[in-house]
Design an enzyme around this catalytic site. Structure first.
Site, short mmCIF file in Angstrom:
data_model
loop_
_atom_site.label_atom_id
_atom_site.label_comp_id
_atom_site.label_asym_id
_atom_site.label_seq_id
_atom_site.Cartn_x
_atom_site.Cartn_y
_atom_site.Cartn_z
N GLU A 59 25.76 23.41 -0.69
CA GLU A 59 24.52 24.06 -0.23
C GLU A 59 24.13 23.47 1.14
O GLU A 59 23.51 24.14 1.96
CB GLU A 59 23.39 23.87 -1.25
CG GLU A 59 22.31 24.92 -1.13
CD GLU A 59 21.34 24.99 -2.30
OE1 GLU A 59 21.40 25.94 -3.09
OE2 GLU A 59 20.52 24.06 -2.44
N HIS B 35 45.43 15.84 -17.16
CA HIS B 35 46.15 16.73 -18.08
C HIS B 35 45.78 18.18 -17.85
O HIS B 35 45.95 19.01 -18.74
CB HIS B 35 45.87 16.30 -19.52
CG HIS B 35 46.39 14.91 -19.79
ND1 HIS B 35 47.67 14.67 -20.20
CD2 HIS B 35 45.80 13.70 -19.61
CE1 HIS B 35 47.85 13.35 -20.30
NE2 HIS B 35 46.73 12.75 -19.94
N GLY C 274 15.56 20.39 -2.14
CA GLY C 274 15.83 20.45 -3.58
C GLY C 274 17.02 19.59 -3.98
O GLY C 274 16.97 18.83 -4.95
N ARG C 275 18.10 19.68 -3.20
CA ARG C 275 19.32 18.94 -3.58
C ARG C 275 19.24 17.47 -3.20
O ARG C 275 20.18 16.71 -3.42
CB ARG C 275 20.54 19.61 -2.96
CG ARG C 275 20.45 19.82 -1.46
CD ARG C 275 21.51 20.79 -0.98
NE ARG C 275 21.38 21.10 0.45
CZ ARG C 275 20.63 22.06 0.95
NH1 ARG C 275 19.87 22.79 0.14
NH2 ARG C 275 20.60 22.30 2.24
N LYS D 61 19.07 36.82 -4.51
CA LYS D 61 17.78 36.77 -5.22
C LYS D 61 17.01 38.07 -4.98
O LYS D 61 16.47 38.66 -5.90
CB LYS D 61 16.92 35.61 -4.68
CG LYS D 61 17.32 34.23 -5.13
CD LYS D 61 16.25 33.23 -4.67
CE LYS D 61 16.74 31.81 -4.71
NZ LYS D 61 15.83 30.85 -4.12
N GLU E 144 14.49 31.90 -12.42
CA GLU E 144 15.10 31.33 -13.63
C GLU E 144 14.14 30.35 -14.30
O GLU E 144 13.91 30.39 -15.51
CB GLU E 144 16.40 30.59 -13.27
CG GLU E 144 17.54 31.47 -12.81
CD GLU E 144 17.52 31.74 -11.31
OE1 GLU E 144 16.46 31.53 -10.68
OE2 GLU E 144 18.56 32.18 -10.78
N LYS F 137 10.40 22.89 -7.23
CA LYS F 137 9.75 22.58 -5.95
C LYS F 137 8.76 23.70 -5.60
O LYS F 137 7.60 23.44 -5.29
CB LYS F 137 10.83 22.44 -4.88
CG LYS F 137 10.28 22.14 -3.51
CD LYS F 137 11.42 21.83 -2.54
CE LYS F 137 10.89 21.78 -1.12
NZ LYS F 137 11.92 21.48 -0.14
O1 F6P Z 1 19.29 27.83 -5.03
C1 F6P Z 1 18.34 27.67 -4.04
C2 F6P Z 1 17.34 26.62 -4.36
O2 F6P Z 1 16.30 26.79 -3.46
C3 F6P Z 1 17.87 25.21 -4.32
O3 F6P Z 1 17.96 24.71 -3.04
C4 F6P Z 1 16.89 24.50 -5.18
O4 F6P Z 1 17.35 23.26 -5.56
C5 F6P Z 1 16.78 25.49 -6.31
O5 F6P Z 1 16.81 26.77 -5.67
C6 F6P Z 1 15.57 25.37 -7.18
O6 F6P Z 1 14.38 25.57 -6.46
P1 F6P Z 1 13.00 25.13 -7.05
O7 F6P Z 1 13.01 23.67 -7.28
O8 F6P Z 1 11.99 25.55 -6.03
O9 F6P Z 1 12.79 25.87 -8.35
#
Ligand code: F6P
Length: 545
Positions: free
Chosen positions: A357, A388, A271-272, A508, A216, A210
């Site tokens: 979240e 199990h 995002g979620r 972060k 990452e 987003k």
């Molecule tokens: O972990 C925080 C967060 O902002 C989530 O809400 C989101 O889904 C994720 O990081 C990834 O963010 P982006 O799509 O901006 O890379």
């Protein structure tokens, strides 16, 4: 003082529920079922293709009425209408919350800042469909002219969990000639293992973010770029092997992806809550535009149900209220989600972000610290594997764990007796949890006295059973929307912002501060606590790269 007055825990509906809880907490499901032979037929909801049996709960008609009153008193209807209308209900980020617009039909009109967002949604859907058709048909070629066979989604959180869950869930509808991988972790192993056997000439990276600045994802995206350029050593190859899904055109361009190959979404999609936006590009590549749109229709059906059905017949409202009942009155800490469908193996992981979240918040919309418990911990594994493993604790442990059993009448891979055996286990588990086995029953089986306590099941363990006909794209949309709106219902009652996620920020920021301390050639001047300092020093001393 003000906090106390405003708290929902101080409201009449809540205090009535608390008093009611004191009266009914000792009720036994065995007795409730014995008193009403039709309880299992009455306490069900059959709507939009989902049959919810909520009879196996420690609830009476009065409990449900009091919970419904709580929803009313909290203005749930007003909250629902505000969300659907595009009001900026994510108050800490000053944003509308309009994932429901992503699945609205083309004819709908939803205005945000003077613009009908549905037009933009459908324009992106058309662009996605066109692209997916070209990749799926082989018309879209890699840089050397080979067709694309591998699709690697690079993203994290909502930009990964939705895509991977939906891909797994709808695998049976996917094009088996295409190979899908999902890279999320900044741990290099994730990228290395996902790409080690792939031919770069046949690989398309979907960089899903987003913000397009997530550490990452950007680290993995740069590694993907280096990996591709090892094969082609020509930057022009990027355009044939990289597409972006983002709200941030500027960062996408900076990375080197032409915005012609960018699929847009908007800041009013959390995002979620984004798996049915362009973030679902990998899903659409897998299952094709028609199945993707069928999934959207499923979402939309549940949206309409949530918006229109009276609360007592409203699936997400009821599920949300039952979660409140156990979380806030029985003080249950967790909810187990147990899909009896192998294709839903990533569903609990997906729900963890959606639920935790969203509702893992400690202050109300006004910033006051809550004096009640908010979002429970969601967890789970597909049945029958969990049986199990951790079910022992659910059946006989000391913790109360409400469970959601999710099952489908029809198997996608009918194989001998498998499906009947699977379904028998669903029904048996909910039965065992609810009714258990008394010491008398155990004794009557001839069990030695000393062993009786060990073999006794108290029962009275609550569960929902969600029974659907078949796991189709539409059914998946309905299920996800059901949980989304259940989370919304809970958040509205707890008076929290279910759409921000400030809790992920601190870690972060601290990581960004530590990175140079790990990488610097000279000894850094560490100013953390003694534990963090010692860990950093030890890592620096021992690391070999
Ligand atoms: O972990 C925080 C967060 O902002 C989530 O809400 C989101 O889904 C994720 O990081 C990834 O963010 P982006 O799509 O901006 O890379």
């Amino acid at each position: 003082m003000e906090t106390k007055l405003k708290s929902v825990a101080n409201s009449t509906a809540w205090t009535n529920l608390q008093a009611h809880y004191e009266k009914v907490k000792g009720l036994q499901m065995r007795d409730l079922f014995a008193q009403d032979g039709e309880r299992g037929e009455k306490m069900v909801l059959d709507a939009v293709g989902i049959y919810l049996d909520y009879s196996k709960h420690v609830v009476t008609d009065e409990t449900l009425n009091l919970l419904l009153q709580l929803a009313k008193d909290c203005g749930l209807k007003k909250h629902i209408d505000a969300m659907f209308a595009g009001e900026k209900i994510n108050i800490t980020e000053k944003r509308a919350v309009l994932h429901t617009a992503l699945r609205a039909p083309q004819t709908a009109s939803i205005m945000v800042d003077g613009e009908n967002v549905v037009t933009a949604v459908h324009a992106v859907l058309d662009k996605m469909s066109d692209f997916c058709e070209r990749v799926r048909s082989g018309e879209w070629k890699g840089f050397s002219g080979k067709r694309i066979r591998n699709i690697v989604n690079v993203g994290i959180g909502g930009s990964d969990l939705g895509p991977v869950m939906a891909y797994e869930a709808l695998r049976s509808y996917s094009d088996r000639n295409l190979n899908f991988r999902f890279v999320s972790n900044v741990d290099g192993t994730d990228f290395a293992e996902a790409t080690r056997d792939l031919d770069a000439a046949e690989t398309l990276f979907v960089i899903s973010s987003k913000t397009f600045i997530t550490l990452e994802t950007m680290t993995n995206a740069h590694s993907a770029r280096d990996w591709l350029l090892k094969t082609f050593s020509d930057e022009k190859a990027i355009a044939r092997h990289f597409v972006a899904v983002s709200t941030n055109a500027e960062e996408v361009t900076k990375f080197g992806i032409d915005t012609a190959n960018m699929f847009e979404f908007w800041d009013w999609v959390g995002g979620r809550y984004s798996m049915e936006s362009a973030i679902g590009l990998s899903t659409m590549l897998a299952v094709g535009p028609d199945n993707f749109r069928e999934m959207l229709n499923g979402f939309h059906e549940m949206d309409e149900h949530f918006r229109q059905a009276p609360f007592e017949k409203n699936l997400p409202v009821l599920m949300g209220l039952l979660t409140i009942w156990y979380n806030n009155f029985f003080q249950a800490q967790t909810v187990a989600v147990l899909p009896y469908e192998q294709y839903l193996k990533r569903f609990p992981a997906y729900l963890q972000q959606l639920t935790m979240e969203s509702n893992g918040k400690h202050v109300t919309l006004d910033g006051a610290v809550v004096d009640y418990s908010t979002g429970p911990i969601f967890w789970g594994e597909p049945g029958t594997n969990g049986q199990h493993s951790f079910y022992q604790l659910i059946h006989q442990g000391t913790k109360l764990i409400p469970c959601d059993f999710i099952a489908f009448v029809e198997a996608l891979n009918p194989l001998g007796r498998h499906h009947d055996l699977l379904m028998a286990n669903v029904f048996a588990q909910t039965e065992a949890l609810a009714f258990g086995k008394t010491a008398e029953q155990v004794k009557a089986e001839g069990t030695a006295d000393w062993l009786v306590p060990h073999r006794t099941f108290e029962g009275n363990r609550p569960s929902n059973t969600l029974l659907l006909e078949k796991l189709t794209p539409s059914a998946l949309g309905k299920l996800v929307a059901l949980y989304e709106h259940s989370v919304f219902t809970q958040g509205a009652i707890w008076n929290i912002d279910s759409f921000d996620q400030w809790g992920v920020e601190l870690g972060k920021v601290l990581a960004q501060r530590i990175v140079p301390e790990l990488e610097s050639k000279s000894e850094p001047d560490l100013k953390h606590d003694s534990s963090t300092n010692a860990l950093i020093r030890r890592y620096r001393k021992l690391k070999t790269h």
